[in-house]
Scaffold this motif. Structure first.
Motif, mmCIF file in Angstrom:
data_model
loop_
_atom_site.group_PDB
_atom_site.id
_atom_site.type_symbol
_atom_site.label_atom_id
_atom_site.label_comp_id
_atom_site.label_asym_id
_atom_site.label_seq_id
_atom_site.Cartn_x
_atom_site.Cartn_y
_atom_site.Cartn_z
ATOM 1 N N PHE A 66 0.745 -1.275 0.166
ATOM 2 C CA PHE A 66 0.017 0.134 -0.101
ATOM 3 C C PHE A 66 0.832 1.346 -0.114
ATOM 4 O O PHE A 66 0.390 2.221 -0.629
ATOM 5 C CB PHE A 66 -0.997 0.142 1.177
ATOM 6 N N SER A 70 1.191 4.029 -3.023
ATOM 7 C CA SER A 70 0.937 5.494 -2.416
ATOM 8 C C SER A 70 1.904 6.605 -2.711
ATOM 9 O O SER A 70 1.809 7.390 -3.095
ATOM 10 C CB SER A 70 0.811 5.667 -0.635
ATOM 11 N N SER A 100 -6.267 1.643 -4.812
ATOM 12 C CA SER A 100 -5.879 1.259 -3.441
ATOM 13 C C SER A 100 -7.001 0.815 -2.624
ATOM 14 O O SER A 100 -6.702 -0.291 -1.685
ATOM 15 C CB SER A 100 -4.910 2.279 -2.742
ATOM 16 N N GLN A 104 -6.020 -3.086 -1.827
ATOM 17 C CA GLN A 104 -5.366 -3.042 -0.496
ATOM 18 C C GLN A 104 -6.325 -3.012 0.556
ATOM 19 O O GLN A 104 -6.159 -3.593 1.745
ATOM 20 C CB GLN A 104 -4.366 -2.079 -0.262
ATOM 21 N N THR A 119 -3.811 8.330 2.030
ATOM 22 C CA THR A 119 -4.201 8.613 0.533
ATOM 23 C C THR A 119 -4.353 10.150 0.392
ATOM 24 O O THR A 119 -3.843 10.749 -0.514
ATOM 25 C CB THR A 119 -5.471 7.905 -0.030
#
Ligand code: TYD
Length: 207
Positions: A66, A70, A100, A104, A119
């Motif tokens: 993740f 990111s 994501s 994720q 995020t």
């Protein structure tokens, strides 16, 4: 100030074909179009993409995964997307932050609230004006990928079916929670028919 459109959906949904057709149409109408993809789209992002998709990286933790997605996102937003939007251009991105949350968050089952916070940090709060989700059954998408000439499956594609089913359901939940931002289209229909609907919506946003 510009228009930011992202494309999402499970594997093999035809995002890349649709995004290219949309870019062609917008350019013919005189728009300044930037077509890009995640992960990648910058030199640093492409290096991170290599790490993320390499099937050899079997030991990668979900948290690492993740954060790498990111990191690539922070780079492309600051280096490429924001400057293009600031010039009044149109940015079309093949996958963005919703991937994501779906892969994720729903897929790896990481905490969605934490993912959203990171995020927001990575994107400095940038959200798409429109997110097109090309929806099709997971097995159909994987079958299409298998039939394509893509070569070896990447690390994400190798995940088990249950994972891809969770991702798929995740996209639909995200779309249902924010119906004004999302356009969910049945990707089992013909390419032209799907493209027509996308053009209608994007044309409306440009007008
Ligand atoms: P890619 O070959 O670009 O796949 P696709 O053509 O389906 O977009 O590989 C990207 C893979 O990474 C894809 O399986 C989706 C996944 N992904 C995430 O898991 N999280 C993310 O944030 C992003 C952007 C992609």
């Amino acid at each position: 100030m510009g228009l930011f459109v992202t494309f999402e959906g499970p594997e093999g949904s035809g995002k890349t074909t649709q995004i290219r057709l949309l870019a062609e149409w917008l350019r013919a109408r005189g728009a300044d179009v930037l077509l890009t993809r995640e992960p990648g789209g910058t030199r640093i992002g492409d290096a991170v993409r290599g790490l993320l998709l390499d099937p050899a990286n079997t030991e990668m933790r979900s948290e690492t995964e993740f954060l790498l997605f990111s990191a690539a996102r922070a780079q492309i937003v600051g280096q490429v997307i924001r400057p293009h939007l600031a010039r009044g251009g149109v940015v079309l991105c093949d996958r963005f932050a919703d991937s994501s949350l779906a892969y994720q968050g729903y897929g790896r089952q990481l905490d969605l609230a934490l993912l959203r916070t990171v995020t927001t940090f990575a994107t400095a709060g940038l959200t798409p004006d429109l997110t097109v989700c090309l929806n099709l059954p997971v097995l159909e998408g994987l079958r299409r990928k298998q039939g394509g000439d893509q070569g070896e499956w990447n690390r994400m594609e190798r995940e088990r079916l249950e994972f891809h089913e969770r991702v798929h359901a995740g996209f639909l939940s995200l779309a249902a929670a924010e119906p004004s931002r999302w356009l969910v289209l049945d990707a089992m229909r013909g390419v032209d028919e799907v493209q027509e609907e996308i053009r209608k919506r994007v044309g409306g946003l440009l007008a």
